[in-house]
Scaffold this active site. Structure first.
Site, PDB file in Angstrom:
ATOM      1  NE  ARG A  56       9.038  13.355   7.347  1.00 31.10           N
ATOM      2  CZ  ARG A  56       8.707  14.601   7.028  1.00 31.10           C
ATOM      3  NH1 ARG A  56       8.357  14.895   5.790  1.00 31.10           N
ATOM      4  NH2 ARG A  56       8.747  15.573   7.921  1.00 31.10           N
ATOM      5  CB  THR A  65     -11.389   8.370   9.212  1.00 29.62           C
ATOM      6  OG1 THR A  65     -10.355   7.538   8.674  1.00 29.62           O
ATOM      7  CG2 THR A  65     -12.372   8.751   8.110  1.00 29.62           C
ATOM      8  CB  VAL A  84       0.600   5.016   7.991  1.00 28.67           C
ATOM      9  CG1 VAL A  84      -0.843   5.199   8.437  1.00 28.67           C
ATOM     10  CG2 VAL A  84       1.018   3.553   8.095  1.00 28.67           C
ATOM     11  CG  HIS A 143      -7.791   3.701   8.711  1.00 32.85           C
ATOM     12  ND1 HIS A 143      -8.213   2.440   9.060  1.00 32.85           N
ATOM     13  CD2 HIS A 143      -6.850   3.529   7.756  1.00 32.85           C
ATOM     14  CE1 HIS A 143      -7.567   1.553   8.348  1.00 32.85           C
ATOM     15  NE2 HIS A 143      -6.723   2.183   7.545  1.00 32.85           N
ATOM     16  CG  PHE A 165      -2.058   0.955   1.125  1.00 29.82           C
ATOM     17  CD1 PHE A 165      -3.170   0.655   0.357  1.00 29.82           C
ATOM     18  CD2 PHE A 165      -2.002   2.163   1.779  1.00 29.82           C
ATOM     19  CE1 PHE A 165      -4.225   1.547   0.254  1.00 29.82           C
ATOM     20  CE2 PHE A 165      -3.053   3.064   1.688  1.00 29.82           C
ATOM     21  CZ  PHE A 165      -4.169   2.761   0.921  1.00 29.82           C
TER      22      PHE A 165
END
Length: 155
Positions: free
Chosen positions: A128, A87, A82, A89, A22
């Protein structure tokens, strides 16, 4: 007084890199940085580097645990991204990933280097992953190399 510090060369080290698919357009840059550092700085041979791909950051700890349990590796590098959304999440994923990887390290007495970006935006993640903020995959590899050598002092 004795001071123990780990060097960066670890040509015999067996290194596993567990990477999330992902956000792969960012993670592939982290992977390239990690592998380059392992080879050029750590002098680790291609045959001593194993890359394991998982769907997302939540899956990193489980697979890192299985890798650690195999007792075939001297260190694990976890890579992923991530990015905060609208939200909660983000907090769940980032927190569980961090906690799980730390637990693997403690449970199996193996360095697990945290190369998971947790950012507020795609732009911060890109910065990054090899642009103006360096490459956090490379930094995670440096940490893994140093820890392999520190841990070897206690065998």
């Amino acid at each position: 007084m004795k001071i123990i510090e780990g060097g960066l060369a670890a040509p015999q080290a067996q290194i596993a890199i567990v990477i999330s698919r992902f956000n792969s357009f960012i993670n592939e840059q982290l992977l390239a940085g990690a592998i380059d550092t392992l080879k050029r700085t750590g002098q680790v041979a291609d045959d001593n580097i194993t890359v394991v791909r998982v769907p997302g950051a939540v899956e990193l700890p489980l697979v890192a645990k299985r890798v650690a349990a195999s007792k075939k590796f001297d260190a694990i590098i976890a890579l992923g991204t991530v990015i905060r959304g609208g939200t909660p999440h983000f907090e769940f994923v980032a927190g569980e990933c961090n906690k799980g990887l730390g637990q693997v390290s403690m449970d199996f007495d193996i360095p697990v280097s945290f190369g998971v970006l947790t950012t507020d935006s795609i732009e911060q993640a890109i910065e990054r992953a090899g642009t103006k903020m360096g490459n956090k995959g490379s930094e995670a590899a440096l940490s893994a190399l140093e820890m392999v050598n520190v841990m070897a002092e206690f065998k």
